[in-house]
Design an enzyme around this catalytic site. Structure first.
Site, mmCIF file in Angstrom:
data_model
loop_
_atom_site.group_PDB
_atom_site.id
_atom_site.type_symbol
_atom_site.label_atom_id
_atom_site.label_comp_id
_atom_site.label_asym_id
_atom_site.label_seq_id
_atom_site.Cartn_x
_atom_site.Cartn_y
_atom_site.Cartn_z
ATOM 1 N N SER A 149 0.867 -1.183 0.000
ATOM 2 C CA SER A 149 0.000 0.000 0.000
ATOM 3 C C SER A 149 0.895 1.221 0.000
ATOM 4 O O SER A 149 2.054 1.151 0.437
ATOM 5 C CB SER A 149 -0.854 -0.004 1.270
ATOM 6 O OG SER A 149 -1.395 1.293 1.505
ATOM 7 N N TYR A 162 -2.722 -0.874 10.481
ATOM 8 C CA TYR A 162 -2.625 -1.097 9.032
ATOM 9 C C TYR A 162 -1.298 -0.562 8.476
ATOM 10 O O TYR A 162 -0.581 -1.256 7.747
ATOM 11 C CB TYR A 162 -3.803 -0.410 8.342
ATOM 12 C CG TYR A 162 -3.887 -0.655 6.855
ATOM 13 C CD1 TYR A 162 -4.498 -1.800 6.357
ATOM 14 C CD2 TYR A 162 -3.366 0.264 5.946
ATOM 15 C CE1 TYR A 162 -4.582 -2.021 4.986
ATOM 16 C CE2 TYR A 162 -3.442 0.046 4.579
ATOM 17 C CZ TYR A 162 -4.058 -1.089 4.106
ATOM 18 O OH TYR A 162 -4.134 -1.312 2.759
HETATM 19 C C1 BGC Z 1 -6.210 1.507 2.036
HETATM 20 C C2 BGC Z 1 -7.390 2.335 1.573
HETATM 21 C C3 BGC Z 1 -6.964 3.770 1.306
HETATM 22 C C4 BGC Z 1 -5.714 3.816 0.430
HETATM 23 C C5 BGC Z 1 -5.185 5.230 0.270
HETATM 24 C C6 BGC Z 1 -5.103 1.653 1.033
HETATM 25 O O1 BGC Z 1 -4.016 0.854 1.391
HETATM 26 O O2 BGC Z 1 -6.602 0.157 2.184
HETATM 27 O O3 BGC Z 1 -8.405 2.302 2.539
HETATM 28 O O4 BGC Z 1 -8.019 4.468 0.665
HETATM 29 O O5 BGC Z 1 -4.712 3.014 0.976
HETATM 30 O O6 BGC Z 1 -5.090 5.924 1.479
#
Ligand code: BGC
Length: 264
Positions: A149, A162
């Site tokens: 991410s 996260y």
């Molecule tokens: C998350 C999303 C978020 C995106 C940008 C992703 O890794 O799961 O919820 O919108 O990152 O912030």
């Protein structure tokens, strides 16, 4: 492009995983569609992939459960012969302000997003090393694509679990890449930005939320799951055989500090 290759995509019954499984199938790979809940959706993905004339099957397994991951890889090797491509994609969010974040929320996210990728990568790698390179199939003994991410780089208030899981993932990916490259296993990551999937529905479902979100995206478009799927197909293929230990950001420029487009 991926004819004869066997791919496993975790969390492939929805969102980015689903689009990726379909794109790999369209590119000629046989595909195992992993899911933990939502068998019907997984079966629909399987049917769509099978319509391309390749093989597909849905396997249920919780990627954070060691026994289930071992059993899933055993079954794939038995039924598909081997594995050439692992897309470690399954992931989730359990958001909370820091002082309200429970240990269960912290643990769940680390278990699925980080430990889940560790377990799947470890089991897939055992098979890559056992089999070695088959030049007619691929120049590499195996390819691992870690779904990361932008939050492996961008801190994210309210999402400590996260962001930590994705930060950890970056170092795991690079370490595996370094350790396994001499054995011809290519490990890379794709780091999506904001992509329209169920995980971030609240960030795009109202016009106000969309407007807020687009402020963070220089390219002024929210990503589609196919944007990510195409990057995964590219990284999996021999066209990118010399790409090792890299994170490919697929984010419309979200990691370009858009707040600094003016000011600073
Ligand atoms: C998350 C999303 C978020 C995106 C940008 C992703 O890794 O799961 O919820 O919108 O990152 O912030």
């Amino acid at each position: 492009m991926l004819k004869g290759q066997k791919a496993l995509v975790t969390g492939a019954n929805s969102g980015i995983g689903k689009a990726t499984a379909i794109a790999l199938g369209r590119a000629g790979a046989d595909v195992v569609v992993n899911y933990v809940a939502g068998r019907e959706d997984a079966e629909k993905v399987v049917a769509e992939i099978a319509s391309f004339g390749v093989r597909a099957a849905a396997y249920e397994a919780d990627v954070s459960n060691e026994e289930q991951v071992v059993a899933m890889l055993d079954r794939m090797i038995q039924e598909f012969g081997t594995i050439d491509i692992l897309v470690a994609n399954a992931g989730l969010q359990r958001d909370a302000p820091f002082t309200e974040m429970t240990l269960a929320q912290w643990q769940k996210v680390l278990d699925v997003n980080l430990t889940g990728q560790f377990l799947c990568a470890r089991e897939a790698t055992k098979e890559f090393l056992r089999r070695g390179v088959v030049p007619e199939v691929s120049s590499a003994a195996g390819k691992i694509i870690c779904m990361s991410s932008v939050h492996q780089l961008i801190p994210w208030a309210g999402h400590a679990n996260y962001a930590s899981s994705k930060g950890g993932l970056q170092m795991m990916m690079q370490t595996l890449a370094q350790e396994l490259a001499p054995k011809k296993v290519r490990v890379n990551a794709v780091a999506p930005g904001a992509v329209k999937t169920p995980i971030n529905r609240s960030a795009w479902e109202t016009p106000e939320a969309q407007e807020d979100l687009l402020r963070l995206i220089p390219y002024k478009r929210i990503g589609d799951p196919e944007d990510i799927a195409n990057a995964v197909v590219g990284l999996s293929s021999d066209l990118m055989d010399y790409v090792v230990g890299t994170t490919l950001y697929v984010d419309g420029g979200m990691t370009l500090f858009p707040g600094f487009a003016t000011g600073g």
